[in-house]
Design a protein around this motif. Structure first.
Motif, PDB file in Angstrom:
ATOM      1  N   ARG A 189      99.744  -1.751  15.170  1.00 10.98           N
ATOM      2  CA  ARG A 189      98.507  -2.378  14.687  1.00 10.98           C
ATOM      3  C   ARG A 189      98.570  -3.889  14.841  1.00 10.98           C
ATOM      4  NH1 ARG A 189      99.003   1.028  10.242  1.00 10.98           N
ATOM      5  NH2 ARG A 189      99.592  -0.776   8.976  1.00 10.98           N
ATOM      6  N   ALA A 190      99.703  -4.473  14.503  1.00 14.02           N
ATOM      7  CA  ALA A 190      99.826  -5.930  14.590  1.00 14.02           C
ATOM      8  C   ALA A 190      99.596  -6.413  16.022  1.00 14.02           C
ATOM      9  CB  ALA A 190     101.198  -6.367  14.089  1.00 14.02           C
ATOM     10  N   TRP A 191     100.214  -5.720  16.984  1.00 15.17           N
ATOM     11  CA  TRP A 191     100.056  -6.107  18.394  1.00 15.17           C
ATOM     12  C   TRP A 191      98.610  -5.946  18.848  1.00 15.17           C
ATOM     13  CZ3 TRP A 191     100.756  -8.512  22.629  1.00 15.17           C
ATOM     14  CH2 TRP A 191     100.342  -7.982  23.860  1.00 15.17           C
ATOM     15  N   ARG A 192      98.023  -4.808  18.552  1.00 14.93           N
ATOM     16  CA  ARG A 192      96.680  -4.525  19.049  1.00 14.93           C
ATOM     17  C   ARG A 192      95.632  -5.402  18.360  1.00 14.93           C
ATOM     18  NH1 ARG A 192      95.855   0.077  21.969  1.00 14.93           N
ATOM     19  NH2 ARG A 192      93.915   0.676  20.909  1.00 14.93           N
ATOM     20  N   GLU A 193      95.795  -5.608  17.058  1.00 12.55           N
ATOM     21  CA  GLU A 193      94.800  -6.414  16.345  1.00 12.55           C
ATOM     22  C   GLU A 193      94.875  -7.879  16.780  1.00 12.55           C
ATOM     23  OE1 GLU A 193      95.185  -5.637  12.158  1.00 12.55           O
ATOM     24  OE2 GLU A 193      94.851  -3.480  12.445  1.00 12.55           O
ATOM     25  N   ARG A 194      96.068  -8.394  16.981  1.00 16.51           N
ATOM     26  CA  ARG A 194      96.200  -9.767  17.453  1.00 16.51           C
ATOM     27  C   ARG A 194      95.621  -9.907  18.858  1.00 16.51           C
ATOM     28  NH1 ARG A 194     101.134 -10.156  16.832  1.00 16.51           N
ATOM     29  NH2 ARG A 194     101.933  -9.973  18.963  1.00 16.51           N
ATOM     30  N   THR A 195      95.874  -8.922  19.700  1.00 16.90           N
ATOM     31  CA  THR A 195      95.347  -8.957  21.068  1.00 16.90           C
ATOM     32  C   THR A 195      93.825  -8.949  21.066  1.00 16.90           C
ATOM     33  OG1 THR A 195      97.312  -7.801  21.884  1.00 16.90           O
ATOM     34  CG2 THR A 195      95.353  -7.749  23.285  1.00 16.90           C
ATOM     35  N   ALA A 196      93.231  -8.112  20.231  1.00 16.45           N
ATOM     36  CA  ALA A 196      91.769  -8.050  20.166  1.00 16.45           C
ATOM     37  C   ALA A 196      91.195  -9.332  19.577  1.00 16.45           C
ATOM     38  CB  ALA A 196      91.337  -6.844  19.330  1.00 16.45           C
ATOM     39  N   ARG A 197      91.808  -9.845  18.523  1.00 15.25           N
ATOM     40  CA  ARG A 197      91.293 -11.071  17.898  1.00 15.25           C
ATOM     41  C   ARG A 197      91.296 -12.239  18.875  1.00 15.25           C
ATOM     42  NH1 ARG A 197      94.596  -9.713  13.523  1.00 15.25           N
ATOM     43  NH2 ARG A 197      96.079 -11.341  14.150  1.00 15.25           N
ATOM     44  N   THR A 198      92.395 -12.408  19.579  1.00 15.79           N
ATOM     45  CA  THR A 198      92.475 -13.546  20.489  1.00 15.79           C
ATOM     46  C   THR A 198      91.521 -13.379  21.672  1.00 15.79           C
ATOM     47  OG1 THR A 198      94.424 -12.544  21.549  1.00 15.79           O
ATOM     48  CG2 THR A 198      94.819 -14.188  19.831  1.00 15.79           C
ATOM     49  N   LEU A 199      91.319 -12.146  22.134  1.00 17.66           N
ATOM     50  CA  LEU A 199      90.320 -11.923  23.182  1.00 17.66           C
ATOM     51  C   LEU A 199      88.939 -12.307  22.674  1.00 17.66           C
ATOM     52  CD1 LEU A 199      89.462 -10.756  25.980  1.00 17.66           C
ATOM     53  CD2 LEU A 199      89.002  -8.624  24.764  1.00 17.66           C
ATOM     54  N   GLN A 200      88.593 -11.865  21.478  1.00 20.68           N
ATOM     55  CA  GLN A 200      87.270 -12.171  20.922  1.00 20.68           C
ATOM     56  C   GLN A 200      87.074 -13.675  20.769  1.00 20.68           C
ATOM     57  OE1 GLN A 200      87.801  -9.599  17.584  1.00 20.68           O
ATOM     58  NE2 GLN A 200      87.462  -7.768  18.839  1.00 20.68           N
ATOM     59  N   GLU A 201      88.106 -14.369  20.321  1.00 13.79           N
ATOM     60  CA  GLU A 201      88.019 -15.828  20.217  1.00 13.79           C
ATOM     61  C   GLU A 201      87.798 -16.466  21.590  1.00 13.79           C
ATOM     62  OE1 GLU A 201      91.114 -16.017  16.411  1.00 13.79           O
ATOM     63  OE2 GLU A 201      91.756 -16.655  18.420  1.00 13.79           O
ATOM     64  N   THR A 202      88.540 -15.979  22.582  1.00  9.67           N
ATOM     65  CA  THR A 202      88.429 -16.538  23.931  1.00  9.67           C
ATOM     66  C   THR A 202      87.061 -16.271  24.531  1.00  9.67           C
ATOM     67  OG1 THR A 202      90.809 -16.292  24.311  1.00  9.67           O
ATOM     68  CG2 THR A 202      89.404 -16.471  26.254  1.00  9.67           C
ATOM     69  N   VAL A 203      86.579 -15.047  24.396  1.00 13.78           N
ATOM     70  CA  VAL A 203      85.285 -14.669  24.974  1.00 13.78           C
ATOM     71  C   VAL A 203      84.153 -15.451  24.318  1.00 13.78           C
ATOM     72  CG1 VAL A 203      83.613 -12.787  25.094  1.00 13.78           C
ATOM     73  CG2 VAL A 203      85.976 -12.400  25.814  1.00 13.78           C
ATOM     74  N   VAL A 204      84.136 -15.495  22.997  1.00 14.91           N
ATOM     75  CA  VAL A 204      83.076 -16.230  22.307  1.00 14.91           C
ATOM     76  C   VAL A 204      83.145 -17.714  22.683  1.00 14.91           C
ATOM     77  CG1 VAL A 204      82.194 -16.952  20.058  1.00 14.91           C
ATOM     78  CG2 VAL A 204      82.876 -14.578  20.427  1.00 14.91           C
ATOM     79  N   GLY A 205      84.359 -18.262  22.774  1.00 14.60           N
ATOM     80  CA  GLY A 205      84.509 -19.655  23.182  1.00 14.60           C
ATOM     81  C   GLY A 205      83.968 -19.901  24.575  1.00 14.60           C
ATOM     82  N   ALA A 206      84.213 -18.963  25.493  1.00 12.43           N
ATOM     83  CA  ALA A 206      83.717 -19.121  26.867  1.00 12.43           C
ATOM     84  C   ALA A 206      82.192 -19.094  26.906  1.00 12.43           C
ATOM     85  CB  ALA A 206      84.293 -18.015  27.751  1.00 12.43           C
ATOM     86  N   VAL A 207      81.595 -18.201  26.118  1.00 15.01           N
ATOM     87  CA  VAL A 207      80.129 -18.141  26.067  1.00 15.01           C
ATOM     88  C   VAL A 207      79.565 -19.431  25.490  1.00 15.01           C
ATOM     89  CG1 VAL A 207      78.145 -16.963  25.041  1.00 15.01           C
ATOM     90  CG2 VAL A 207      80.070 -15.628  25.924  1.00 15.01           C
ATOM     91  N   ARG A 208      80.155 -19.902  24.405  1.00 14.42           N
ATOM     92  CA  ARG A 208      79.646 -21.128  23.784  1.00 14.42           C
ATOM     93  C   ARG A 208      79.763 -22.321  24.737  1.00 14.42           C
ATOM     94  NH1 ARG A 208      78.214 -19.704  18.897  1.00 14.42           N
ATOM     95  NH2 ARG A 208      79.563 -18.552  17.455  1.00 14.42           N
ATOM     96  N   ALA A 209      80.834 -22.372  25.517  1.00 15.60           N
ATOM     97  CA  ALA A 209      81.019 -23.478  26.449  1.00 15.60           C
ATOM     98  C   ALA A 209      79.950 -23.473  27.539  1.00 15.60           C
ATOM     99  CB  ALA A 209      82.405 -23.410  27.077  1.00 15.60           C
ATOM    100  N   ALA A 210      79.444 -22.278  27.883  1.00  9.11           N
ATOM    101  CA  ALA A 210      78.442 -22.171  28.943  1.00  9.11           C
ATOM    102  C   ALA A 210      77.014 -22.235  28.424  1.00  9.11           C
ATOM    103  CB  ALA A 210      78.641 -20.852  29.707  1.00  9.11           C
ATOM    104  N   ALA A 211      76.841 -22.097  27.112  1.00  9.12           N
ATOM    105  CA  ALA A 211      75.512 -21.926  26.534  1.00  9.12           C
ATOM    106  C   ALA A 211      74.956 -23.226  25.977  1.00  9.12           C
ATOM    107  CB  ALA A 211      75.574 -20.886  25.420  1.00  9.12           C
ATOM    108  N   PRO A 212      73.631 -23.294  25.841  1.00  6.66           N
ATOM    109  CA  PRO A 212      73.029 -24.457  25.190  1.00  6.66           C
ATOM    110  C   PRO A 212      73.288 -24.437  23.692  1.00  6.66           C
ATOM    111  CG  PRO A 212      71.353 -22.818  25.689  1.00  6.66           C
ATOM    112  CD  PRO A 212      72.623 -22.332  26.330  1.00  6.66           C
ATOM    113  N   THR A 213      73.097 -25.557  23.051  1.00  9.45           N
ATOM    114  CA  THR A 213      73.253 -25.654  21.602  1.00  9.45           C
ATOM    115  C   THR A 213      72.306 -24.674  20.903  1.00  9.45           C
ATOM    116  OG1 THR A 213      73.826 -27.983  21.786  1.00  9.45           O
ATOM    117  CG2 THR A 213      73.120 -27.208  19.615  1.00  9.45           C
ATOM    118  N   GLY A 214      72.823 -23.990  19.901  1.00  9.11           N
ATOM    119  CA  GLY A 214      72.006 -23.046  19.150  1.00  9.11           C
ATOM    120  C   GLY A 214      71.993 -21.636  19.701  1.00  9.11           C
TER     121      GLY A 214
END
Length: 390
Positions: free
Chosen positions: A253-278
């Motif tokens: 669980r620790a491995w899988r949950e950390r892997t999923a959390r960091t992916l979600q952080e990375t993906v959301v960060g990538a979208v925000r970097a490409a997206a307009p404010t708001g």
């Protein structure tokens, strides 16, 4: 309560009446697929066709030139969504006064698994799941982040937000064509064990948690033997601990949950970097961290600190909203996803009551699955319920 309906571009392209029909339902937003998995879909009102077969996972717009030379890159759609089908449909919907948000499917791609088998989840028996890219692999993670950023923020369509599906682990469960895996009933524990990945990246991850990957795989196979004979393995986290031991269960669980959390952080960060404010970023999510599939298992407190909110499956009851509502400081979007297609297990006739129950448990918005697939009778119930809500 704000309501949005899911839609495919092929529900709109070639049907000039579709945008006005959607607006007449009373929804304020359409969540329009821009990257989607293979499917066979009904189009009961389209003037040109009744069945659309999307032969493989694809982006429903022309992929950018920046993918050239990369081993993992999105596939263009075939004749089911030629050209910039997403852009064309989005413009028509906007012209009808509807907000358009993108709908992006990420870690669910059978074509990629067929073309690049090394990217797939591998179970404890050595079987690959081509529909399930392993989200621990660095190249796959980079591909998913770049895909999310491109598919979420489409130029020229003035999208205001996105909803990311399958942004986490995918496992055994899969609505696959001619699926014949139900002969032996698997509960939550069995599904979890059959969804553990043993690719090279995950083996390295287990080692980092102090596990011997070969020993873990053997323990999983041993634990599942009674299940194949028709035994009941039990439900939930305690059942997994009983089957493979508390230490192994906690480490996986620790491995899988950390892997999923960091992916979600990375993906959301990538979208925000490409997206307009708001620009709004939501995830399709399940509050049980070890669950796999389209609604990725997440830690509610963590995901609400990363994204602007979640879309939660509520067909059959809104109980999954409660863990998210408990961490709702800052007024995140908690969208209750209700199926309104009778033939797919939905109950459009009780939509008003179902929406009220969801609101009581913290829902701030509704998502209606799926305006393109629903019959006229189903849509009449939707229009009535939304009119009553107003």
């Amino acid at each position: 309560m704000r309501a949005a309906a899911f839609l495919y571009p092929w529900d709109v392209v070639g049907d000039p009446d579709a945008p006005a029909r959607l607006a007449a339902l009373g929804v304020r937003q359409v969540t329009l697929a821009s990257a989607y998995h293979s499917t066979r879909a009904l189009t009961p009102r389209h003037p040109r066709h009744r069945i659309v077969t999307a032969a493989h996972a694809a982006v429903l717009y022309p992929p950018g030139d920046h993918w050239q030379g990369r081993e993992l890159r999105p596939y263009a759609a075939g004749d089911w969504a030629p050209g910039d089908a997403y852009g064309e449909a989005a413009q028509a919907l906007r012209d009808a006064g509807l907000d358009v948000h993108s709908w992006v499917v990420l870690a669910h791609n059978s074509r990629m698994g067929d073309d690049h088998p090394q990217t797939s989840v591998v179970n404890a028996y050595g079987d690959r799941y081509p529909w399930a890219p392993c989200i621990a692999q660095p190249a796959t993670r980079a591909y998913l982040a770049d895909l999310a950023a491109e598919a979420a923020v489409r130029p020229g369509t003035d999208t205001r937000g996105t909803e990311l599906e399958s942004c986490g682990w995918y496992g055994l469960a899969h609505l696959h064509a001619h699926d014949k895996t139900a002969g032996t009933a698997l509960g939550e524990a069995g599904q979890y064990l059959m969804s553990l990945c043993f690719c090279a990246s995950c083996r390295e991850g287990y080692e980092g948690e102090g596990l011997d990957p070969d020993g873990l795989a053997a323990a999983v196979r041993h634990a599942l033997e009674p299940v194949w004979r028709g035994g009941d393995e039990g439900e939930g986290r305690q059942a997994v601990e009983k089957l493979i031991g508390a230490g192994r269960a906690a480490a996986t669980r620790a491995w899988r949950e950390r892997t999923a959390r960091t992916l979600q952080e990375t993906v959301v960060g990538a979208v925000r970097a490409a997206a307009p404010t708001g620009f709004q970023v939501l995830l399709h999510a399940d509050p049980v961290t070890y669950h796999c599939g389209a609604n990725a298992g997440v830690d509610p407190a963590h995901i609400l600190s990363v994204a602007d909110g979640v879309v939660v499956p509520c067909t059959g009851g809104p109980r999954l909203l409660e863990p998210f509502a408990a961490h709702g400081a800052g007024r995140p979007v908690l969208a209750a996803n209700l199926t309104v297609v009778s033939g797919m297990g939905g109950s459009p006739a009780t939509l008003a009551a179902d929406a009220a129950r969801a609101a009581d448990l913290g829902a701030t918005e509704l998502r209606l699955y799926h305006a393109g697939l629903a019959s006229d009778a189903d849509l009449a119930h939707v229009a009535g319920a939304l009119s009553h809500a107003e």
